[in-house]
Design a protein around this motif. Structure first.
Motif, PDB file in Angstrom:
ATOM      1  N   GLY A 140      18.380 -51.905  16.574  1.00 51.88           N
ATOM      2  CA  GLY A 140      18.804 -52.601  15.360  1.00 51.88           C
ATOM      3  C   GLY A 140      17.961 -53.855  15.177  1.00 51.88           C
ATOM      4  O   GLY A 140      17.060 -54.125  15.965  1.00 51.88           O
ATOM      5  N   VAL A 141      18.269 -54.608  14.153  1.00 53.48           N
ATOM      6  CA  VAL A 141      17.493 -55.826  13.890  1.00 53.48           C
ATOM      7  C   VAL A 141      17.648 -56.812  15.044  1.00 53.48           C
ATOM      8  O   VAL A 141      16.696 -57.464  15.463  1.00 53.48           O
ATOM      9  N   SER A 142      18.856 -56.935  15.569  1.00 51.75           N
ATOM     10  CA  SER A 142      19.074 -57.906  16.635  1.00 51.75           C
ATOM     11  C   SER A 142      18.567 -57.415  17.979  1.00 51.75           C
ATOM     12  O   SER A 142      18.315 -58.207  18.864  1.00 51.75           O
ATOM     13  N   GLY A 143      18.427 -56.109  18.132  1.00 46.98           N
ATOM     14  CA  GLY A 143      17.866 -55.616  19.379  1.00 46.98           C
ATOM     15  C   GLY A 143      18.834 -55.583  20.536  1.00 46.98           C
ATOM     16  O   GLY A 143      18.440 -55.633  21.695  1.00 46.98           O
ATOM     17  N   VAL A 144      20.107 -55.498  20.236  1.00 47.06           N
ATOM     18  CA  VAL A 144      21.094 -55.489  21.315  1.00 47.06           C
ATOM     19  C   VAL A 144      21.169 -54.115  21.970  1.00 47.06           C
ATOM     20  O   VAL A 144      21.244 -53.990  23.178  1.00 47.06           O
ATOM     21  N   TYR A 145      21.135 -53.074  21.140  1.00 48.90           N
ATOM     22  CA  TYR A 145      21.205 -51.721  21.662  1.00 48.90           C
ATOM     23  C   TYR A 145      19.900 -50.999  21.405  1.00 48.90           C
ATOM     24  O   TYR A 145      19.259 -51.187  20.374  1.00 48.90           O
ATOM     25  N   GLU A 146      19.549 -50.117  22.341  1.00 45.29           N
ATOM     26  CA  GLU A 146      18.342 -49.320  22.184  1.00 45.29           C
ATOM     27  C   GLU A 146      18.743 -47.865  22.366  1.00 45.29           C
ATOM     28  O   GLU A 146      19.418 -47.527  23.336  1.00 45.29           O
ATOM     29  N   THR A 147      18.333 -47.030  21.431  1.00 47.16           N
ATOM     30  CA  THR A 147      18.635 -45.597  21.538  1.00 47.16           C
ATOM     31  C   THR A 147      17.333 -44.864  21.767  1.00 47.16           C
ATOM     32  O   THR A 147      16.372 -45.032  21.022  1.00 47.16           O
ATOM     33  N   GLU A 148      17.330 -44.033  22.793  1.00 46.77           N
ATOM     34  CA  GLU A 148      16.116 -43.305  23.092  1.00 46.77           C
ATOM     35  C   GLU A 148      16.296 -41.837  22.796  1.00 46.77           C
ATOM     36  O   GLU A 148      17.314 -41.254  23.117  1.00 46.77           O
ATOM     37  N   LEU A 149      15.283 -41.265  22.217  1.00 46.20           N
ATOM     38  CA  LEU A 149      15.387 -39.882  21.780  1.00 46.20           C
ATOM     39  C   LEU A 149      14.034 -39.220  21.911  1.00 46.20           C
ATOM     40  O   LEU A 149      13.003 -39.829  21.652  1.00 46.20           O
ATOM     41  N   ALA A 150      14.023 -37.964  22.315  1.00 48.91           N
ATOM     42  CA  ALA A 150      12.769 -37.213  22.374  1.00 48.91           C
ATOM     43  C   ALA A 150      12.828 -36.124  21.317  1.00 48.91           C
ATOM     44  O   ALA A 150      13.773 -35.344  21.285  1.00 48.91           O
ATOM     45  N   VAL A 151      11.842 -36.096  20.443  1.00 49.30           N
ATOM     46  CA  VAL A 151      11.836 -35.109  19.361  1.00 49.30           C
ATOM     47  C   VAL A 151      10.689 -34.144  19.584  1.00 49.30           C
ATOM     48  O   VAL A 151       9.538 -34.537  19.750  1.00 49.30           O
ATOM     49  N   GLU A 152      11.035 -32.877  19.556  1.00 45.62           N
ATOM     50  CA  GLU A 152      10.058 -31.836  19.886  1.00 45.62           C
ATOM     51  C   GLU A 152       9.308 -31.381  18.651  1.00 45.62           C
ATOM     52  O   GLU A 152       9.876 -31.282  17.572  1.00 45.62           O
ATOM     53  N   SER A 153       8.031 -31.130  18.833  1.00 45.63           N
ATOM     54  CA  SER A 153       7.280 -30.472  17.759  1.00 45.63           C
ATOM     55  C   SER A 153       6.186 -29.676  18.439  1.00 45.63           C
ATOM     56  O   SER A 153       5.207 -30.245  18.913  1.00 45.63           O
ATOM     57  N   ARG A 154       6.314 -28.391  18.501  1.00 45.19           N
ATOM     58  CA  ARG A 154       5.415 -27.608  19.338  1.00 45.19           C
ATOM     59  C   ARG A 154       4.019 -27.507  18.747  1.00 45.19           C
ATOM     60  O   ARG A 154       3.822 -27.017  17.655  1.00 45.19           O
ATOM     61  N   THR A 155       3.066 -28.009  19.514  1.00 44.25           N
ATOM     62  CA  THR A 155       1.665 -27.909  19.107  1.00 44.25           C
ATOM     63  C   THR A 155       0.870 -27.519  20.342  1.00 44.25           C
ATOM     64  O   THR A 155       1.139 -28.005  21.431  1.00 44.25           O
ATOM     65  N   VAL A 156      -0.113 -26.658  20.159  1.00 41.65           N
ATOM     66  CA  VAL A 156      -0.911 -26.192  21.285  1.00 41.65           C
ATOM     67  C   VAL A 156      -2.387 -26.400  20.966  1.00 41.65           C
ATOM     68  O   VAL A 156      -2.827 -26.160  19.848  1.00 41.65           O
ATOM     69  N   LEU A 157      -3.105 -26.848  21.958  1.00 40.20           N
ATOM     70  CA  LEU A 157      -4.552 -27.009  21.800  1.00 40.20           C
ATOM     71  C   LEU A 157      -5.206 -26.291  22.966  1.00 40.20           C
ATOM     72  O   LEU A 157      -4.822 -26.506  24.112  1.00 40.20           O
ATOM     73  N   SER A 158      -6.160 -25.429  22.686  1.00 44.73           N
ATOM     74  CA  SER A 158      -6.803 -24.761  23.818  1.00 44.73           C
ATOM     75  C   SER A 158      -8.306 -24.857  23.708  1.00 44.73           C
ATOM     76  O   SER A 158      -8.876 -24.937  22.624  1.00 44.73           O
ATOM     77  N   ALA A 159      -8.948 -24.883  24.837  1.00 43.66           N
ATOM     78  CA  ALA A 159     -10.403 -24.985  24.888  1.00 43.66           C
ATOM     79  C   ALA A 159     -10.898 -24.113  26.018  1.00 43.66           C
ATOM     80  O   ALA A 159     -10.417 -24.206  27.144  1.00 43.66           O
ATOM     81  N   GLU A 160     -11.853 -23.252  25.711  1.00 43.37           N
ATOM     82  CA  GLU A 160     -12.425 -22.408  26.752  1.00 43.37           C
ATOM     83  C   GLU A 160     -13.683 -23.061  27.259  1.00 43.37           C
ATOM     84  O   GLU A 160     -14.437 -23.621  26.485  1.00 43.37           O
ATOM     85  N   PRO A 161     -13.935 -22.975  28.546  1.00 42.73           N
ATOM     86  CA  PRO A 161     -15.152 -23.588  29.054  1.00 42.73           C
ATOM     87  C   PRO A 161     -16.362 -22.854  28.494  1.00 42.73           C
ATOM     88  O   PRO A 161     -16.319 -21.646  28.309  1.00 42.73           O
ATOM     89  N   ASP A 162     -17.414 -23.597  28.210  1.00 41.38           N
ATOM     90  CA  ASP A 162     -18.615 -22.892  27.743  1.00 41.38           C
ATOM     91  C   ASP A 162     -19.516 -22.661  28.938  1.00 41.38           C
ATOM     92  O   ASP A 162     -19.891 -23.581  29.640  1.00 41.38           O
TER      93      ASP A 162
END
Lengths: 666, 178
Positions: free
Chosen positions: A385-407
């Protein structure tokens, strides 16, 4: 606390008394009460006394907020962490003992000392000119009671960077050293490590037979480190939200001390200004009292400029966060879940935003693609909040994949790995002429040579009888074993390629020339994850081996989660390994297991060569010691007759093999 | 990025805007109450230096200690008879420095200097400033009419202040897991 139950009652009482006081000032006639003036200072002192427990509670209240690791850096460790030197042993005498054991080994192998002489030299400090290093390793020196190395915070992935304990300390540490009359134990530890490192530069001199016992002891003291970065906790399925963790930050804890101090001193001294000032504290206390924790509803979209890249390419990532609740989120802090093996090369995955209902905010950064398939981790958010008394922690998922093959760069045509790797000369094609397919040379006819081999053309021209010989062509069996257990994932610095990447690339390039020379090539992974390609030599074998190198989870971009059980792995491997195979072991030698493997394979009759990429650096004392320990392992293997080819971080494998085939021992 | 950040990793120093605001508040306190007496000058100076070093190096303890010493300086100035407006605004500024300074370190450690954090720092600072201004202004307006007060009023204010401060002190709830 019992006080919390009485809080509403206290509040109403306080407000009532405040009203009374205000009335007494504004309209003195309306309040006919009178009290003795002496009572006032007494109560003031009591109020001041009340400030003390508030102050103490403030001191004790842990300020809590989420500390995140560094998603910007890849999850590699320095060999110093693997050796557990950086946060080694809390007991200071054990640290010195460890360094003494290393010093004894170094002095016996590289110095002119026998074991008893080395012990004496250490004790008297005659092994070095540096007075600080000399005294530190001597048993007669008493350590300072507060000597302790910093606890390398492995969770934050910055334990490679203990700047304060670097061998060349920064200016602030030097100033501190100037002010302090006598260098402390940490300084002496650094000097001792530097001196030992310098010792290993000198060539090997003596061969003390007792040193093996010490080396085994040294190896037994090292172990593998279970590195783990900050856990993000269990993740909800894609897109959905669960309730976040609510936490009090204790940011405003102790504000009432301001009121108590101001009002009581004001009353004691008789200055109404201070009493008024006390109201500021009450105001802030009320401000924090009426804060409420926020439960955010967020949607995250992550956009990657491409999902398939080449290693070394820059990939841009854009993250957009939308506030899906109907509350304002005044203080939203975001840290994106960069995959563990990728470094961030531009921008930052961290962002702060204020979101009105329905609004969204986006930020972007760039990562460098590395070999393998990488899954983005959930976005970490902290809402206050504005005063910073409470902190809420949350993890939000968004599936992304990156792949690289060796050359796989085309292999150097002149590469002759079989010569360079000093494989058993009885097994693979040598310079001897004999039966075979490839024409080799002409020699004089000997009685008994088959008629089909006589060079009739020459006989017709000159009348001589000569025999054609062909290069002997025997298929050798070579198995490439890549060390991919958790300790082998090490790098010289956080953004450098780690050893498993280098080994996979090197092995992939080696397969072609080995097959071309007529050998059968197999592949195995020294890892809790299984990978085995039986030695073969057919048209599709090179592609098959490379496919395994690129895709097998054993050679993934991050260390395996489970621990390797050496005996079980070896027993399984030994049944698969053909009896006349030769082993090329790729390993950085950051812990004793690959040394054991190489020695056991060699002892059981499988000729072994080790190619060792060097992951050590020398920026800090701990890294230097890790380098010394690795050097001792390399020397142990060489003494047992196992050739070890060292592979520096800036070299290519071609250079290593070229050096080896020209006759070098390194 | 490696050029801007430390050699590796994120530049984790305190966030710049809040650092700036907190330093401004410290100088304000120094200016308002520093010249009332020698003691207040000494205390204000050392408090400002402590808080400033805490802000520069990113240490919570130094900032809190600095704010405490500044508060003592205000008390000393009040004892020496400084004007009401100065004392009240100085206390408000001290609390502002304490809050915004620690928030700077907070944000810097969590998000680093490279991220854009101006909005969240500003919101927090504005909230604190608003409350401080409101309360200080209100109480000053309320009491600007009379300078002296009968003992019963003083006592009542004292007790009310103590009781309310204790009642409002937020002990907080234990964290509930999601």
């Amino acid at each position: 606390m019992a006080l919390t139950d009485r809080r509403p009652w206290l509040m109403t009482t306080g407000i009532a008394i405040l009203a009374l006081g205000v009335a007494a000032i504004v309209a003195p006639e309306a309040v006919p009460l009178s009290v003795s003036p002496n009572l006032v200072p007494l109560v003031a002192v009591l109020a001041l006394a009340l400030a003390y427990p508030v102050f103490v509670r403030r001191l004790r209240a842990q300020r809590t907020f989420r500390r995140h690791g560094d998603p910007e850096l890849p999850a590699v460790r320095s060999p110093a962490d693997v050796e557990r030197i950086a946060d080694f042993y809390e007991h200071d005498t054990w640290k010195r003992h460890h360094l003494q054991c290393v010093a004894l080994d170094v002095l016996t192998q590289h110095g002119e000392y026998s074991r008893p002489e080395a012990v004496r030299a250490l004790d008297r400090g005659t092994w070095t000119d540096d007075p600080y290093a000399a005294t530190f390793l001597s048993d007669s020196y008493i350590l300072e009671p507060w000597f302790s190395l910093p606890r390398g915070d492995v969770q934050t992935r910055r334990s490679l960077l203990d700047d304060e304990y670097a061998v060349d300390p920064p200016a602030t540490a030097r100033v501190r050293a100037l002010i302090a009359p006598e260098p402390g134990d940490d300084y002496r530890y650094r000097r001792a490590a530097t001196e030992l490192d310098a010792y290993t530069e000198t060539p090997l001199t003596s061969r003390c037979p007792l040193h093996r016992r010490w080396l085994r002891r040294l190896s037994a003291m090292s172990g593998t480190e279970r590195g783990s970065d900050g856990a993000t906790g269990s993740c909800p399925p894609d897109g959905t939200n669960t309730e976040g963790d609510v936490r009090t930050t204790n940011h405003w804890r102790g504000i009432s001390a301001v009121t108590l101090a101001c009002v009581s001193v004001g009353v004691l001294v008789g200055n109404p200004a201070l009493i008024l000032a006390g109201s500021v504290g009450v105001g802030f206390a009320a401000y924090t009292r009426f804060a409420r924790p926020i439960q955010p509803q967020l949607r995250v979209e992550r956009d990657v400029s491409r999902n398939r890249a080449d290693p070394g390419d820059r990939v841009d990532v854009t993250v957009t966060v939308t506030n899906e609740s109907d509350r304002v989120l005044p203080d939203l802090r975001l840290i994106d879940g960069v995959p563990a093996a990728l470094p961030v090369v531009d921008g930052t995955p961290r962002h702060g935003a204020m979101l009105l209902p329905g609004a969204s905010s986006s930020f972007s950064y760039a990562v460098e693609a590395r070999r393998g398939t990488h899954q983005f981790e959930p976005l970490s958010t902290c809402v206050r909040g504005v005063s910073g008394v409470y902190e809420t922690e949350l993890a939000v998922e968004s599936r992304t994949v990156l792949s690289a093959e060796p050359d796989w760069r085309p292999a150097d045509g002149s590469l002759r790995p079989t010569d360079a790797l000093a494989l058993d000369p009885g097994e693979f094609p040598t310079m001897r002429g004999g039966d075979g397919v490839e024409f080799f040379t002409v020699r004089e006819y000997r009685h008994g040579d088959p008629l089909g081999r006589i060079d009739w053309n020459r006989r017709a021209r000159t009348g001589e009888l000569t025999t054609l010989t062909f290069r002997e062509y025997r298929a050798a069996t070579v198995v490439l074993v890549l060390d991919a257990h958790e300790a082998a994932y090490a790098a010289t610095e956080p953004t450098a390629a780690h050893t498993v990447d280098r080994m996979v690339e090197g092995a992939g390039r080696l397969v072609g020339p080995l097959l071309r020379d007529g050998n059968r090539v197999g592949l195995a992974a020294f890892s809790p994850l299984d990978c085995w390609v039986p030695p073969a030599r057919n048209r599709t074998h090179r592609a098959h081996v490379r496919k395994q190198l690129a895709e097998s989870p054993a050679f993934g971009p991050t260390p395996p989660a489970s621990e390797l059980s050496y005996r079980a792995w070896f027993d399984r491997f030994r049944y698969r390994l053909p009896s006349r195979a030769q082993v090329v072991l790729f390993s950085p030698l950051t812990d004793p297991l690959p040394v054991e493997l190489a020695r056991e394979l060699d002892a059981r009759g499988w000729s072994t060569t080790v190619i060792s990429p060097d992951p050590t650096a020398d920026r800090t004392a701990a890294q230097r010691i890790a380098g010394v320990a690795r050097q001792l392992r390399v020397e142990t293997l060489r003494e047992d007759g196992v050739p070890v080819r060292e592979w520096a971080p800036d070299e290519s494998l071609d250079a290593v093999l070229a050096r080896a085939s020209s006759g070098g021992t390194a | 990025m490696t050029e801007r950040a430390g050699q590796y990793g994120v530049e984790r120093g305190p966030a710049r805007l809040s650092q700036f605001l907190a330093c401004g508040a410290g100088l304000f306190v120094l200016g308002t109450v520093g010249f009332s007496s020698t003691l207040s000058w000494l205390l204000a100076l050392s408090g400002a230096v402590l808080a400033g070093s805490g802000l520069f190096f990113g240490r919570f303890g130094s900032v809190s200690a600095g704010a405490l010493v500044l508060l003592l300086a205000v008390l000393a100035a009040g004892t020496a008879g400084a004007p009401t407006l100065r004392v009240v605004s100085a206390v408000a500024a001290t609390v502002f420095l304490w809050d915004v300074g620690r928030n700077a370190i907070d944000v810097g450690t969590q998000l680093g200097r490279d991220a854009s954090t101006v909005r969240i720092e500003l919101i927090h600072a504005v909230g604190t400033l608003y409350v401080a201004g409101l309360v200080a202004g209100l109480s000053y307006w309320l009491f600007s009419s009379s300078v002296t007060a009968p003992p019963v009023a003083l006592l009542a204010l004292l007790i009310a202040g103590t009781v309310l401060a204790v009642a409002f002190e937020s002990h907080g709830t234990t964290s509930r897991s999601g």
